[in-house]
Design a protein around this motif. Structure first.
Motif, PDB file in Angstrom:
ATOM      1  N   SER A 222      41.369  42.359  43.181  1.00  0.00           N
ATOM      2  CA  SER A 222      41.338  41.994  41.764  1.00  0.00           C
ATOM      3  C   SER A 222      42.585  42.501  41.045  1.00  0.00           C
ATOM      4  CB  SER A 222      40.069  42.531  41.090  1.00  0.00           C
ATOM      5  OG  SER A 222      40.030  43.941  41.116  1.00  0.00           O
ATOM      6  N   GLY A 223      43.115  43.662  41.469  1.00  0.00           N
ATOM      7  CA  GLY A 223      44.370  44.147  40.901  1.00  0.00           C
ATOM      8  C   GLY A 223      45.534  43.251  41.264  1.00  0.00           C
ATOM      9  N   TYR A 224      45.522  42.727  42.491  1.00  0.00           N
ATOM     10  CA  TYR A 224      46.574  41.800  42.922  1.00  0.00           C
ATOM     11  C   TYR A 224      46.542  40.518  42.094  1.00  0.00           C
ATOM     12  CZ  TYR A 224      49.264  38.679  45.944  1.00  0.00           C
ATOM     13  OH  TYR A 224      50.187  37.774  46.437  1.00  0.00           O
ATOM     14  N   VAL A 225      45.342  40.049  41.757  1.00  0.00           N
ATOM     15  CA  VAL A 225      45.212  38.849  40.921  1.00  0.00           C
ATOM     16  C   VAL A 225      45.803  39.099  39.528  1.00  0.00           C
ATOM     17  CG1 VAL A 225      43.562  37.309  39.783  1.00  0.00           C
ATOM     18  CG2 VAL A 225      43.217  37.953  42.171  1.00  0.00           C
ATOM     19  N   ILE A 226      45.592  40.304  39.000  1.00  0.00           N
ATOM     20  CA  ILE A 226      46.198  40.642  37.709  1.00  0.00           C
ATOM     21  C   ILE A 226      47.714  40.553  37.802  1.00  0.00           C
ATOM     22  CG2 ILE A 226      46.623  42.565  36.112  1.00  0.00           C
ATOM     23  CD1 ILE A 226      43.711  43.371  36.491  1.00  0.00           C
TER      24      ILE A 226
ATOM     25  N   HIS B  74      42.278  49.085  36.139  1.00  0.00           N
ATOM     26  CA  HIS B  74      42.772  47.731  35.871  1.00  0.00           C
ATOM     27  C   HIS B  74      43.114  47.411  34.414  1.00  0.00           C
ATOM     28  CE1 HIS B  74      41.192  47.607  39.876  1.00  0.00           C
ATOM     29  NE2 HIS B  74      41.478  46.339  40.042  1.00  0.00           N
ATOM     30  N   PRO B  75      42.393  47.930  33.420  1.00  0.00           N
ATOM     31  CA  PRO B  75      42.764  47.577  32.043  1.00  0.00           C
ATOM     32  C   PRO B  75      44.183  47.985  31.648  1.00  0.00           C
ATOM     33  CG  PRO B  75      40.563  48.521  32.110  1.00  0.00           C
ATOM     34  CD  PRO B  75      41.142  48.700  33.469  1.00  0.00           C
ATOM     35  N   ALA B  76      44.756  48.945  32.374  1.00  0.00           N
ATOM     36  CA  ALA B  76      46.112  49.409  32.042  1.00  0.00           C
ATOM     37  C   ALA B  76      47.203  48.710  32.845  1.00  0.00           C
ATOM     38  CB  ALA B  76      46.206  50.922  32.264  1.00  0.00           C
ATOM     39  N   PHE B  77      46.823  47.875  33.821  1.00  0.00           N
ATOM     40  CA  PHE B  77      47.822  47.318  34.745  1.00  0.00           C
ATOM     41  C   PHE B  77      48.873  46.466  34.035  1.00  0.00           C
ATOM     42  CE2 PHE B  77      45.142  47.510  38.924  1.00  0.00           C
ATOM     43  CZ  PHE B  77      45.151  48.887  38.836  1.00  0.00           C
ATOM     44  N   PHE B  78      48.459  45.626  33.089  1.00  0.00           N
ATOM     45  CA  PHE B  78      49.435  44.783  32.390  1.00  0.00           C
ATOM     46  C   PHE B  78      50.482  45.644  31.666  1.00  0.00           C
ATOM     47  CE2 PHE B  78      46.112  41.267  32.231  1.00  0.00           C
ATOM     48  CZ  PHE B  78      46.813  40.421  33.077  1.00  0.00           C
ATOM     49  N   GLY B  79      50.018  46.725  31.050  1.00  0.00           N
ATOM     50  CA  GLY B  79      50.934  47.606  30.344  1.00  0.00           C
ATOM     51  C   GLY B  79      51.926  48.280  31.272  1.00  0.00           C
ATOM     52  N   PHE B  80      51.457  48.689  32.467  1.00  0.00           N
ATOM     53  CA  PHE B  80      52.358  49.302  33.448  1.00  0.00           C
ATOM     54  C   PHE B  80      53.396  48.295  33.938  1.00  0.00           C
ATOM     55  CE2 PHE B  80      48.669  52.285  34.632  1.00  0.00           C
ATOM     56  CZ  PHE B  80      49.122  53.264  33.764  1.00  0.00           C
TER      57      PHE B  80
ATOM     58  N   GLY C 107      35.125  40.823  36.448  1.00  0.00           N
ATOM     59  CA  GLY C 107      34.896  39.532  35.810  1.00  0.00           C
ATOM     60  C   GLY C 107      36.161  38.812  35.387  1.00  0.00           C
ATOM     61  N   LEU C 108      37.017  39.465  34.620  1.00  0.00           N
ATOM     62  CA  LEU C 108      38.227  38.800  34.120  1.00  0.00           C
ATOM     63  C   LEU C 108      39.233  38.464  35.215  1.00  0.00           C
ATOM     64  CD1 LEU C 108      38.875  40.536  30.679  1.00  0.00           C
ATOM     65  CD2 LEU C 108      38.255  38.154  31.104  1.00  0.00           C
ATOM     66  N   PRO C 109      39.515  39.338  36.194  1.00  0.00           N
ATOM     67  CA  PRO C 109      40.413  38.912  37.280  1.00  0.00           C
ATOM     68  C   PRO C 109      39.941  37.646  37.989  1.00  0.00           C
ATOM     69  CG  PRO C 109      40.204  41.279  37.328  1.00  0.00           C
ATOM     70  CD  PRO C 109      39.227  40.785  36.288  1.00  0.00           C
ATOM     71  N   GLY C 110      38.614  37.505  38.173  1.00  0.00           N
ATOM     72  CA  GLY C 110      38.111  36.266  38.760  1.00  0.00           C
ATOM     73  C   GLY C 110      38.437  35.062  37.894  1.00  0.00           C
ATOM     74  N   VAL C 111      38.295  35.222  36.573  1.00  0.00           N
ATOM     75  CA  VAL C 111      38.634  34.143  35.643  1.00  0.00           C
ATOM     76  C   VAL C 111      40.134  33.865  35.666  1.00  0.00           C
ATOM     77  CG1 VAL C 111      38.612  33.431  33.219  1.00  0.00           C
ATOM     78  CG2 VAL C 111      36.643  34.634  34.180  1.00  0.00           C
ATOM     79  N   PHE C 112      40.962  34.921  35.752  1.00  0.00           N
ATOM     80  CA  PHE C 112      42.418  34.738  35.805  1.00  0.00           C
ATOM     81  C   PHE C 112      42.813  33.828  36.965  1.00  0.00           C
ATOM     82  CE2 PHE C 112      43.162  39.207  33.835  1.00  0.00           C
ATOM     83  CZ  PHE C 112      42.840  38.709  32.588  1.00  0.00           C
TER      84      PHE C 112
ATOM     85  N   CYS D 109      32.555  34.624  43.026  1.00  0.00           N
ATOM     86  CA  CYS D 109      31.708  35.792  43.324  1.00  0.00           C
ATOM     87  C   CYS D 109      32.173  37.019  42.556  1.00  0.00           C
ATOM     88  CB  CYS D 109      31.718  36.080  44.825  1.00  0.00           C
ATOM     89  SG  CYS D 109      30.850  34.847  45.822  1.00  0.00           S
ATOM     90  N   LEU D 110      33.494  37.167  42.409  1.00  0.00           N
ATOM     91  CA  LEU D 110      34.046  38.293  41.648  1.00  0.00           C
ATOM     92  C   LEU D 110      33.561  38.249  40.196  1.00  0.00           C
ATOM     93  CD1 LEU D 110      36.037  40.632  42.286  1.00  0.00           C
ATOM     94  CD2 LEU D 110      37.851  39.205  41.369  1.00  0.00           C
ATOM     95  N   PHE D 111      33.578  37.063  39.622  1.00  0.00           N
ATOM     96  CA  PHE D 111      33.109  36.895  38.246  1.00  0.00           C
ATOM     97  C   PHE D 111      31.612  37.192  38.141  1.00  0.00           C
ATOM     98  CE2 PHE D 111      31.063  34.116  35.108  1.00  0.00           C
ATOM     99  CZ  PHE D 111      31.650  34.607  33.946  1.00  0.00           C
ATOM    100  N   ILE D 112      30.829  36.656  39.064  1.00  0.00           N
ATOM    101  CA  ILE D 112      29.373  36.877  39.043  1.00  0.00           C
ATOM    102  C   ILE D 112      29.057  38.363  39.200  1.00  0.00           C
ATOM    103  CG2 ILE D 112      27.219  36.428  40.275  1.00  0.00           C
ATOM    104  CD1 ILE D 112      28.337  33.639  40.949  1.00  0.00           C
ATOM    105  N   PHE D 113      29.801  39.046  40.079  1.00  0.00           N
ATOM    106  CA  PHE D 113      29.591  40.470  40.283  1.00  0.00           C
ATOM    107  C   PHE D 113      29.865  41.245  38.993  1.00  0.00           C
ATOM    108  CE2 PHE D 113      31.081  44.683  41.864  1.00  0.00           C
ATOM    109  CZ  PHE D 113      29.890  45.091  42.440  1.00  0.00           C
ATOM    110  N   GLY D 114      30.899  40.854  38.269  1.00  0.00           N
ATOM    111  CA  GLY D 114      31.192  41.495  36.991  1.00  0.00           C
ATOM    112  C   GLY D 114      30.065  41.317  35.989  1.00  0.00           C
TER     113      GLY D 114
END
Length: 457
Positions: A101-105, A247-253, A393-398, A422-427
């Protein structure tokens, strides 16, 4: 020259003039795109304050400092609640899932290089409404997460001083330290603090493992599996989820990296360290501390070793919260000053805005820490409300958004489509069920220790 030829030449010149005006108009559009689509830091060659300065390993260190501190302290108690084998499977399995999910971000950021935060991504997905909802959500996440760091600071100080004074006083001390270390505006300056945090948490965990291994306070009480009710089992899941909540900080990094394409290296550095440390440390501490292992885990060693471990852990307890707080403050700061020259200035106004935001942020985080004084309950609530979406949830949507129209174009795409759904459903499941479990746990807690001077060690 015939009059008809002159007329043709004049018409051609008129068309050329119109075309040049159109091109100039188009160029102006390119020069002045919507504010969101502007790189938040722009060209920095002559800027007073430069932000895009992180090497990939510095980014990785920041990510470790942000993620590892509080999460690892709750995992041995998780093993005690559900058993060794299920917990290890969850730690490793969720580590692999969160790596993806971090890779998807990172993929989403490569597609939209102007994104600086989850709120920017929310604007791409759902416009202003999406931006507003996610902007509030990410800010609340950082507030609650930093509150958990301040709570851990009070536990640490009570342990070191044998409850030398009121716990609220210790909380205020943590608030002041966190605020002071949050004052640098660039990630690179904070990254040098993160190196200290990295060494601190690793050393503290090793000391704790050695201490419980020598003292063996609960040796022989280990269970490979345990029969538990749903609430206990799902609370364990949310605590493990929280351990991977960077993950919430990844975009900022990524926005402050010299080369954002190197982000996968930083991600692998983080996740490799996390999975190995979480698995080894939690298993060893649980093996020797037994079913009564403390949460945070540093409290499981004897009085002397416990104080030594907490003393070594002071940098990471403070700095890990500072990294999270810095990202949160930077998100609001960029939101206010995006596209202006003020963001790169060392003027009283720009510095004053930063300090003002930092003060407000840390005061609210302190209030949260005092209001929810039970460590595991706070972690569960944060995981359910926010980590469920930002990490799963959001990485799946991304991925579904950037792959629109290609879901079934190849066997690989079909498999990835299935994984991200499945990632989204799990979230969604983590959010809904986690909120119920956390709410019941907080309601049933008998401590009633909000804003109290009592010893919480």
């Amino acid at each position: 020259m015939a009059s008809s030829d002159v007329k043709d030449i004049e018409q051609g010149l008129d068309r050329r003039h119109e075309d040049s005006e159109k091109l100039a108009f188009d160029d102006n559009l390119k020069e002045e795109p919507p504010q969101l689509e502007v790189d938040p830091f722009g060209a920095e060659d002559t800027a007073e304050v430069k932000y895009k300065t992180l090497d990939w390993w510095q980014c990785g260190i920041l990510m470790i400092a942000e993620t590892v501190s509080v999460g690892v302290l709750s995992l041995p108690a998780t093993l005690a609640s559900i058993g060794l084998i299920p917990a290890i499977i969850l730690i490793v399995g969720l580590g692999i899932v969160t790596t993806y999910s971090g890779y998807v971000i990172g993929q989403f950021r490569q597609r939209y290089p102007f994104v600086h935060s989850m709120a920017d991504a929310g604007f791409i997905l759902m416009g202003p409404i999406g931006r507003g909802i996610i902007e509030v959500g990410q800010l609340l996440f950082f507030l609650f997460a930093c509150g958990s760091h301040l709570l851990t600071f009070t536990v640490m100080m009570n342990t070191l001083t044998d409850h030398g004074t009121c716990s609220i006083v210790f909380g205020v001390v943590g608030l002041i330290l966190s605020l002071a270390f949050s004052l640098p505006r660039t990630m690179k300056n904070v990254s040098w603090l993160a190196v200290t945090s990295f060494l601190s948490i690793f050393t503290a965990v090793v000391i704790t493992m050695i201490g419980v291994g020598v003292e063996r306070p609960g040796y022989g009480e280990m269970h490979l599996t345990r029969k538990v009710n749903f609430m206990t089992g799902f609370t364990a899941v949310t605590n493990i989820v929280f351990a991977y909540c960077g993950h919430p900080a990844f975009f900022g990094f990524i926005a402050e990296m010299k080369n954002p394409k190197d982000f996968p290296k930083s991600l692998c550095m983080l996740q490799g360290f996390e999975i190995i440390l979480y698995t080894v440390a939690s298993a060893v501490i649980y093996r020797y501390a037994g079913d009564n292992v403390a949460s945070p885990a540093l409290g499981s060693a004897g009085p002397v070793v416990r104080k030594v471990a907490y003393g070594v852990a002071i940098p990471t307890i403070v700095i890990a919260g500072v990294v999270l707080g810095h990202v949160a403050i930077k998100n609001v700061y960029v939101r206010l000053l995006r596209g202006s020259e003020l963001i790169h200035k060392r003027s009283m106004r720009s510095i004053g805005v930063w300090i003002g935001l930092a003060v407000v942020f840390w005061v609210i985080a302190w209030v949260i820490a005092e209001a929810i004084p039970v460590f595991s309950n706070l972690l569960g609530l944060v995981s359910a409300l926010f980590v469920s979406w930002f990490t799963f949830g959001l990485p799946g949507v991304f991925w579904l958004y950037i792959s629109w129209g290609e879901y079934f174009s190849s066997p690989k795409q079909i498999f990835l489509t299935f994984c991200n759904v499945c990632l989204f459903i799990f979230g969604v499941m983590i959010c809904g069920l986690g909120l119920w479990v956390s709410g019941v746990a907080i309601h049933n807690d008998s401590s009633h220790g909000s804003f109290t001077c009592a010893n919480n060690a």
